[in-house]
Design a protein around this motif. Sequence first.
Motif, PDB file in Angstrom:
ATOM      1  N   GLY A  21      -1.087  -6.390   9.245  1.00 49.44           N
ATOM      2  CA  GLY A  21      -1.805  -6.577   7.825  1.00 49.44           C
ATOM      3  C   GLY A  21      -1.916  -5.015   7.125  1.00 49.44           C
ATOM      4  O   GLY A  21      -1.571  -3.924   7.862  1.00 49.44           O
ATOM      5  N   ASP A  22      -2.423  -4.864   6.211  1.00 53.52           N
ATOM      6  CA  ASP A  22      -2.994  -3.947   5.409  1.00 53.52           C
ATOM      7  C   ASP A  22      -4.193  -3.045   5.916  1.00 53.52           C
ATOM      8  O   ASP A  22      -5.140  -3.573   6.294  1.00 53.52           O
ATOM      9  CB  ASP A  22      -3.372  -4.262   3.929  1.00 53.52           C
ATOM     10  N   ASN A  41     -11.404 -11.136  -1.983  1.00 52.58           N
ATOM     11  CA  ASN A  41     -10.559  -9.824  -2.015  1.00 52.58           C
ATOM     12  C   ASN A  41     -10.453  -9.298  -0.428  1.00 52.58           C
ATOM     13  O   ASN A  41      -9.435  -8.775  -0.212  1.00 52.58           O
ATOM     14  CB  ASN A  41     -11.134  -8.717  -2.871  1.00 52.58           C
ATOM     15  N   PHE A  42     -11.594  -9.140   0.197  1.00 53.15           N
ATOM     16  CA  PHE A  42     -11.507  -8.615   1.518  1.00 53.15           C
ATOM     17  C   PHE A  42     -10.863  -9.666   2.514  1.00 53.15           C
ATOM     18  O   PHE A  42     -10.039  -9.243   3.298  1.00 53.15           O
ATOM     19  CB  PHE A  42     -13.006  -8.522   2.318  1.00 53.15           C
ATOM     20  N   VAL A  43     -11.014 -11.040   2.315  1.00 58.68           N
ATOM     21  CA  VAL A  43     -10.375 -12.034   3.062  1.00 58.68           C
ATOM     22  C   VAL A  43      -8.815 -12.431   2.810  1.00 58.68           C
ATOM     23  O   VAL A  43      -8.071 -12.488   3.738  1.00 58.68           O
ATOM     24  CB  VAL A  43     -11.319 -13.362   3.496  1.00 58.68           C
ATOM     25  N   TYR A  44      -8.643 -12.451   1.688  1.00 53.60           N
ATOM     26  CA  TYR A  44      -7.436 -13.293   1.158  1.00 53.60           C
ATOM     27  C   TYR A  44      -6.454 -12.493   0.288  1.00 53.60           C
ATOM     28  O   TYR A  44      -5.150 -12.506   0.535  1.00 53.60           O
ATOM     29  CB  TYR A  44      -7.821 -14.368   0.325  1.00 53.60           C
ATOM     30  N   ASN A  45      -7.087 -11.681  -0.620  1.00 53.62           N
ATOM     31  CA  ASN A  45      -6.244 -11.018  -1.702  1.00 53.62           C
ATOM     32  C   ASN A  45      -5.808  -9.792  -1.266  1.00 53.62           C
ATOM     33  O   ASN A  45      -6.308  -8.824  -0.832  1.00 53.62           O
ATOM     34  CB  ASN A  45      -7.135 -11.065  -3.030  1.00 53.62           C
ATOM     35  N   ARG A  46      -4.324  -9.790  -1.165  1.00 52.77           N
ATOM     36  CA  ARG A  46      -3.397  -8.766  -0.831  1.00 52.77           C
ATOM     37  C   ARG A  46      -2.409  -8.431  -2.022  1.00 52.77           C
ATOM     38  O   ARG A  46      -1.714  -9.230  -2.480  1.00 52.77           O
ATOM     39  CB  ARG A  46      -2.938  -8.807   0.249  1.00 52.77           C
ATOM     40  N   LYS A  47      -2.246  -7.061  -2.290  1.00 56.63           N
ATOM     41  CA  LYS A  47      -0.964  -6.660  -3.151  1.00 56.63           C
ATOM     42  C   LYS A  47       0.174  -6.819  -2.084  1.00 56.63           C
ATOM     43  O   LYS A  47       0.062  -6.129  -1.211  1.00 56.63           O
ATOM     44  CB  LYS A  47      -1.544  -5.321  -3.877  1.00 56.63           C
ATOM     45  N   SER A  48       1.289  -7.204  -2.683  1.00 57.30           N
ATOM     46  CA  SER A  48       2.539  -6.927  -2.048  1.00 57.30           C
ATOM     47  C   SER A  48       3.315  -5.701  -2.806  1.00 57.30           C
ATOM     48  O   SER A  48       4.423  -6.223  -3.500  1.00 57.30           O
ATOM     49  CB  SER A  48       3.244  -8.210  -1.855  1.00 57.30           C
ATOM     50  N   LEU A  49       3.001  -4.645  -2.627  1.00 53.17           N
ATOM     51  CA  LEU A  49       3.806  -3.611  -3.474  1.00 53.17           C
ATOM     52  C   LEU A  49       4.850  -3.113  -2.668  1.00 53.17           C
ATOM     53  O   LEU A  49       4.795  -3.242  -1.506  1.00 53.17           O
ATOM     54  CB  LEU A  49       2.714  -2.554  -3.716  1.00 53.17           C
ATOM     55  N   ARG A  50       5.675  -2.682  -3.496  1.00 50.05           N
ATOM     56  CA  ARG A  50       7.025  -1.980  -2.832  1.00 50.05           C
ATOM     57  C   ARG A  50       6.760  -0.543  -2.744  1.00 50.05           C
ATOM     58  O   ARG A  50       6.295   0.227  -3.661  1.00 50.05           O
ATOM     59  CB  ARG A  50       8.257  -1.953  -4.029  1.00 50.05           C
ATOM     60  N   GLY A  51       7.122   0.168  -1.555  1.00 48.02           N
ATOM     61  CA  GLY A  51       7.043   1.520  -1.430  1.00 48.02           C
ATOM     62  C   GLY A  51       6.131   1.751  -0.127  1.00 48.02           C
ATOM     63  O   GLY A  51       5.960   0.964   0.967  1.00 48.02           O
TER      64      GLY A  51
END
Length: 88
Positions: A21-22, A41-51
């Motif tokens: 993970g992040d 935000n800590f447990v579930y929310n993630r950004k899936s950014l390119r780069g």
Amino acid sequence: MLHIKCPHCGMRSQNEFSYGGDATVKRPELNKEVSDQDWDNFVYNRKSLRGKHKELWQHISGCRQWIKVERDTATHEIFKTAKANEDI
Ligand SMILES: [Zn+2]
């Protein structure tokens, strides 16, 4: 096939690692009030950014240590690796 340089073992095949993970997510401070949104935000929310991203990987078929990897998610190029307690 990716090759990841474990800071403990050296260059190894990606098959020996598991993605964790992040690496930039910070746990909310202990003994402080945490809103539901901050916990989500800590447990579930993630950004899936390119780069370029900083990620956690575990060397499951080697030393079993967690490491940090800076990797480009579009090209899979790996820029840096470090021990889990080090900054990259
Ligand atoms: Zn290792």
